[in-house]
Design a protein around this motif. Structure first.
Motif, PDB file in Angstrom:
ATOM      1  N   VAL A 202       0.865  -1.174   0.000  1.00 17.88           N
ATOM      2  CA  VAL A 202       0.000   0.000   0.000  1.00 17.88           C
ATOM      3  C   VAL A 202       0.904   1.227   0.000  1.00 17.88           C
ATOM      4  N   LEU A 203       0.715   2.090  -0.982  1.00 11.62           N
ATOM      5  CA  LEU A 203       1.522   3.297  -1.102  1.00 11.62           C
ATOM      6  C   LEU A 203       0.676   4.515  -0.770  1.00 11.62           C
ATOM      7  N   ILE A 204       1.164   5.348   0.123  1.00 14.83           N
ATOM      8  CA  ILE A 204       0.509   6.627   0.415  1.00 14.83           C
ATOM      9  C   ILE A 204       1.194   7.676  -0.429  1.00 14.83           C
ATOM     10  N   ALA A 205       0.467   8.198  -1.412  1.00 18.55           N
ATOM     11  CA  ALA A 205       1.034   9.133  -2.379  1.00 18.55           C
ATOM     12  C   ALA A 205       1.487  10.425  -1.700  1.00 18.55           C
ATOM     13  N   PRO A 206       2.357  11.180  -2.373  1.00 19.26           N
ATOM     14  CA  PRO A 206       2.775  12.480  -1.831  1.00 19.26           C
ATOM     15  C   PRO A 206       1.694  13.541  -2.039  1.00 19.26           C
ATOM     16  N   SER A 207       0.525  13.239  -1.543  1.00 22.35           N
ATOM     17  CA  SER A 207      -0.614  14.146  -1.599  1.00 22.35           C
ATOM     18  C   SER A 207      -0.699  14.926  -0.294  1.00 22.35           C
ATOM     19  N   ASN A 208      -1.537  15.949  -0.266  1.00 22.49           N
ATOM     20  CA  ASN A 208      -1.718  16.751   0.945  1.00 22.49           C
ATOM     21  C   ASN A 208      -2.141  15.830   2.098  1.00 22.49           C
ATOM     22  N   PRO A 209      -1.338  15.749   3.166  1.00 16.66           N
ATOM     23  CA  PRO A 209      -1.658  14.815   4.255  1.00 16.66           C
ATOM     24  C   PRO A 209      -2.959  15.136   4.976  1.00 16.66           C
ATOM     25  N   VAL A 210      -3.365  16.409   4.942  1.00 20.72           N
ATOM     26  CA  VAL A 210      -4.516  16.844   5.726  1.00 20.72           C
ATOM     27  C   VAL A 210      -5.825  16.731   4.945  1.00 20.72           C
ATOM     28  N   VAL A 211      -5.879  17.282   3.741  1.00 23.82           N
ATOM     29  CA  VAL A 211      -7.154  17.366   3.020  1.00 23.82           C
ATOM     30  C   VAL A 211      -7.263  16.393   1.847  1.00 23.82           C
ATOM     31  N   SER A 212      -6.198  15.655   1.536  1.00 26.18           N
ATOM     32  CA  SER A 212      -6.283  14.625   0.501  1.00 26.18           C
ATOM     33  C   SER A 212      -6.205  13.223   1.108  1.00 26.18           C
ATOM     34  N   ILE A 213      -5.198  12.979   1.925  1.00 27.13           N
ATOM     35  CA  ILE A 213      -5.057  11.674   2.569  1.00 27.13           C
ATOM     36  C   ILE A 213      -5.884  11.612   3.856  1.00 27.13           C
ATOM     37  N   GLY A 214      -5.947  12.729   4.571  1.00 25.54           N
ATOM     38  CA  GLY A 214      -6.685  12.762   5.835  1.00 25.54           C
ATOM     39  C   GLY A 214      -8.117  12.268   5.741  1.00 25.54           C
ATOM     40  N   VAL A 234       3.942   1.896   2.587  1.00 23.87           N
ATOM     41  CA  VAL A 234       5.042   2.821   2.288  1.00 23.87           C
ATOM     42  C   VAL A 234       4.464   4.185   1.954  1.00 23.87           C
ATOM     43  N   GLY A 235       4.935   5.209   2.639  1.00 19.39           N
ATOM     44  CA  GLY A 235       4.501   6.571   2.351  1.00 19.39           C
ATOM     45  C   GLY A 235       5.588   7.352   1.632  1.00 19.39           C
ATOM     46  N   VAL A 236       5.161   8.318   0.838  1.00 18.89           N
ATOM     47  CA  VAL A 236       6.091   9.187   0.117  1.00 18.89           C
ATOM     48  C   VAL A 236       5.887  10.610   0.617  1.00 18.89           C
ATOM     49  N   SER A 237       6.943  11.240   1.049  1.00 12.26           N
ATOM     50  CA  SER A 237       6.831  12.579   1.626  1.00 12.26           C
ATOM     51  C   SER A 237       6.370  13.608   0.592  1.00 12.26           C
ATOM     52  N   PRO A 238       5.380  14.435   0.944  1.00 14.19           N
ATOM     53  CA  PRO A 238       4.980  15.525   0.076  1.00 14.19           C
ATOM     54  C   PRO A 238       5.782  16.793   0.338  1.00 14.19           C
ATOM     55  N   ILE A 239       6.710  16.704   1.277  1.00 16.36           N
ATOM     56  CA  ILE A 239       7.542  17.840   1.666  1.00 16.36           C
ATOM     57  C   ILE A 239       8.972  17.569   1.215  1.00 16.36           C
ATOM     58  N   ILE A 240       9.559  18.518   0.511  1.00 19.67           N
ATOM     59  CA  ILE A 240      10.943  18.385   0.047  1.00 19.67           C
ATOM     60  C   ILE A 240      11.728  19.607   0.513  1.00 19.67           C
ATOM     61  N   GLY A 241      12.760  19.370   1.282  1.00 25.58           N
ATOM     62  CA  GLY A 241      13.574  20.473   1.765  1.00 25.58           C
ATOM     63  C   GLY A 241      12.806  21.463   2.618  1.00 25.58           C
ATOM     64  N   GLY A 242      11.845  20.972   3.387  1.00 28.09           N
ATOM     65  CA  GLY A 242      11.064  21.843   4.266  1.00 28.09           C
ATOM     66  C   GLY A 242      10.010  22.664   3.560  1.00 28.09           C
ATOM     67  N   ARG A 243       9.721  22.352   2.296  1.00 28.56           N
ATOM     68  CA  ARG A 243       8.726  23.093   1.545  1.00 28.56           C
ATOM     69  C   ARG A 243       7.738  22.167   0.873  1.00 28.56           C
ATOM     70  N   VAL A 244       6.525  22.668   0.695  1.00 27.19           N
ATOM     71  CA  VAL A 244       5.541  21.915  -0.068  1.00 27.19           C
ATOM     72  C   VAL A 244       5.905  22.020  -1.547  1.00 27.19           C
ATOM     73  N   VAL A 245       5.568  20.995  -2.299  1.00 30.58           N
ATOM     74  CA  VAL A 245       5.892  20.987  -3.719  1.00 30.58           C
ATOM     75  C   VAL A 245       4.896  21.817  -4.498  1.00 30.58           C
ATOM     76  N   ARG A 246       3.636  21.752  -4.116  1.00 26.47           N
ATOM     77  CA  ARG A 246       2.585  22.449  -4.837  1.00 26.47           C
ATOM     78  C   ARG A 246       1.444  22.706  -3.873  1.00 26.47           C
ATOM     79  N   GLY A 247       0.706  23.788  -4.112  1.00 29.67           N
ATOM     80  CA  GLY A 247      -0.461  24.059  -3.293  1.00 29.67           C
ATOM     81  C   GLY A 247      -0.103  24.660  -1.947  1.00 29.67           C
ATOM     82  N   MET A 248      -1.023  24.506  -1.001  1.00 29.55           N
ATOM     83  CA  MET A 248      -0.890  25.155   0.299  1.00 29.55           C
ATOM     84  C   MET A 248      -0.942  24.137   1.438  1.00 29.55           C
ATOM     85  N   ALA A 249      -0.294  23.004   1.229  1.00 25.69           N
ATOM     86  CA  ALA A 249      -0.315  21.964   2.259  1.00 25.69           C
ATOM     87  C   ALA A 249       0.299  22.457   3.560  1.00 25.69           C
ATOM     88  N   ASP A 250       1.250  23.408   3.471  1.00 20.23           N
ATOM     89  CA  ASP A 250       1.863  23.926   4.693  1.00 20.23           C
ATOM     90  C   ASP A 250       0.839  24.626   5.572  1.00 20.23           C
TER      91      ASP A 250
END
Length: 327
Positions: A202-214, A234-250
């Protein structure tokens, strides 16, 4: 061929899904898409809504269009080459939301969906019917057939639909909570629990942890199924270098008190060995220094390139996730 289940939503989920399909295709060494029976995507439906009398399922459509190869890669949503004549006419009538654009081809999807729903079909049945149009190489399942549209509770005591907060206000109005009325009484859509139980990974995509996966995890029974499955999670981090890749997940993470970092999101999901969800977590090379901290949580950690710039890099990421699961 391993049986793969992906939890996904949004643009990140769509790109990752394309990578998983390509990785499975390469493993099969075939020109055709990987068999849909080996690849199931459980899709977030928490950002669904009714608008101008039609039912919209943004994450479902993003995945459908991406897998079909008809998505608008420039905007990140909707159909490629779409026009907006009907949307402009709706605005002339003062209908809909002037800041929420619906393309004409996209509206065709919503009209077809709405008609089938009004005829008595479930969202699961509608998605299955829509999936027949193109060779997707995956089976799409909604997280639930219930309507559990996300509402955002604001600091000023008011609330609004997630799409208004996200699209109109670009998440600038301070949120304190994300609610999904009715989700506690909802049930997983048919096939969801079975897919998780029968999966090899089972893979948890690098999607918004709160409003997509939550929202997926909030459907009663799904979190428990993930904890009980024999599959590696297995999960894939949606955060790279302390920043969100796209959108407002932060902004979403901040609202629930989670730091915007790969290690903090891993801790948010938790280790399956400690009543959480993850067996393994993929982080970017930019976050290699946090690998030891994640491992200390009881989560196996792999440092890999996370940027999904094209199908090839997405497939490499998916292959890394499968390899981390020893598949």
């Amino acid at each position: 061929m391993p049986r793969v289940v992906v939890l996904a939503g949004g643009v990140g989920g769509s790109r990752f899904a394309l990578g998983v399909r390509e990785a499975l295709r390469r493993r099969a060494d075939a020109a055709a898409p990987a068999p849909a029976a080996s690849f199931t995507i459980i899709v977030n439906t928490g950002d669904d809504l009714w608008l101008s009398g039609v039912r919209l399922q943004p994450d479902v459509d993003s995945l459908l269009y991406a897998l079909a190869g008809v998505n608008d890669t420039e905007r990140g949503w909707g159909r490629a080459g779409d026009t907006e004549r009907v949307n402009h006419e709706l605005q002339e009538w003062g209908a809909g939301w002037p800041w929420f654009t619906l393309g004409d081809l996209d509206l065709g999807t919503h009209l077809a969906r709405t008609g089938w729903l009004r005829e008595g079909r479930t969202p699961t049945q509608v998605i299955e019917r829509m999936s027949r149009r193109w060779p997707l190489g995956a089976r799409l399942l909604p997280m639930t057939d219930a309507e559990v549209d996300t509402q955002v509770a604001l600091r000023d005591g008011t609330s609004m639909h997630f799409q208004e907060w996200w699209t109109r206000y670009r998440a600038t109005r301070e949120s304190i909570r994300f609610d999904a009325p009715g989700i506690d009484a909802s049930r997983p859509a048919p096939g969801v629990l079975e897919a998780i139980a029968e999966a090899d990974v089972v893979l948890i995509a690098p999607s918004n942890p709160v409003v997509s996966i939550g929202p997926i995890l909030a459907v009663p029974g799904i979190r428990e199924a993930l904890r009980a499955t024999a599959a590696v999670v297995v999960g894939v981090s949606p955060i790279i270098g302390g920043r969100v890749v796209r959108g407002m997940a932060d902004v979403c993470l901040r609202a629930i008190g989670v730091e915007t970092s790969a290690s903090a999101v891993a801790a948010h999901y938790g280790a399956r060995s400690a009543d959480g969800l993850l067996d393994a977590w993929l982080i970017g090379e930019e976050d290699a220094a946090s690998a030891a901290g994640v491992s200390a949580l009881g989560i196996r950690t792999a440092v890999v390139p996370l940027w999904m710039n094209d199908v090839s890099s997405s497939a490499a990421l998916a292959e890394a996730a499968l390899a981390t699961a020893d598949l």
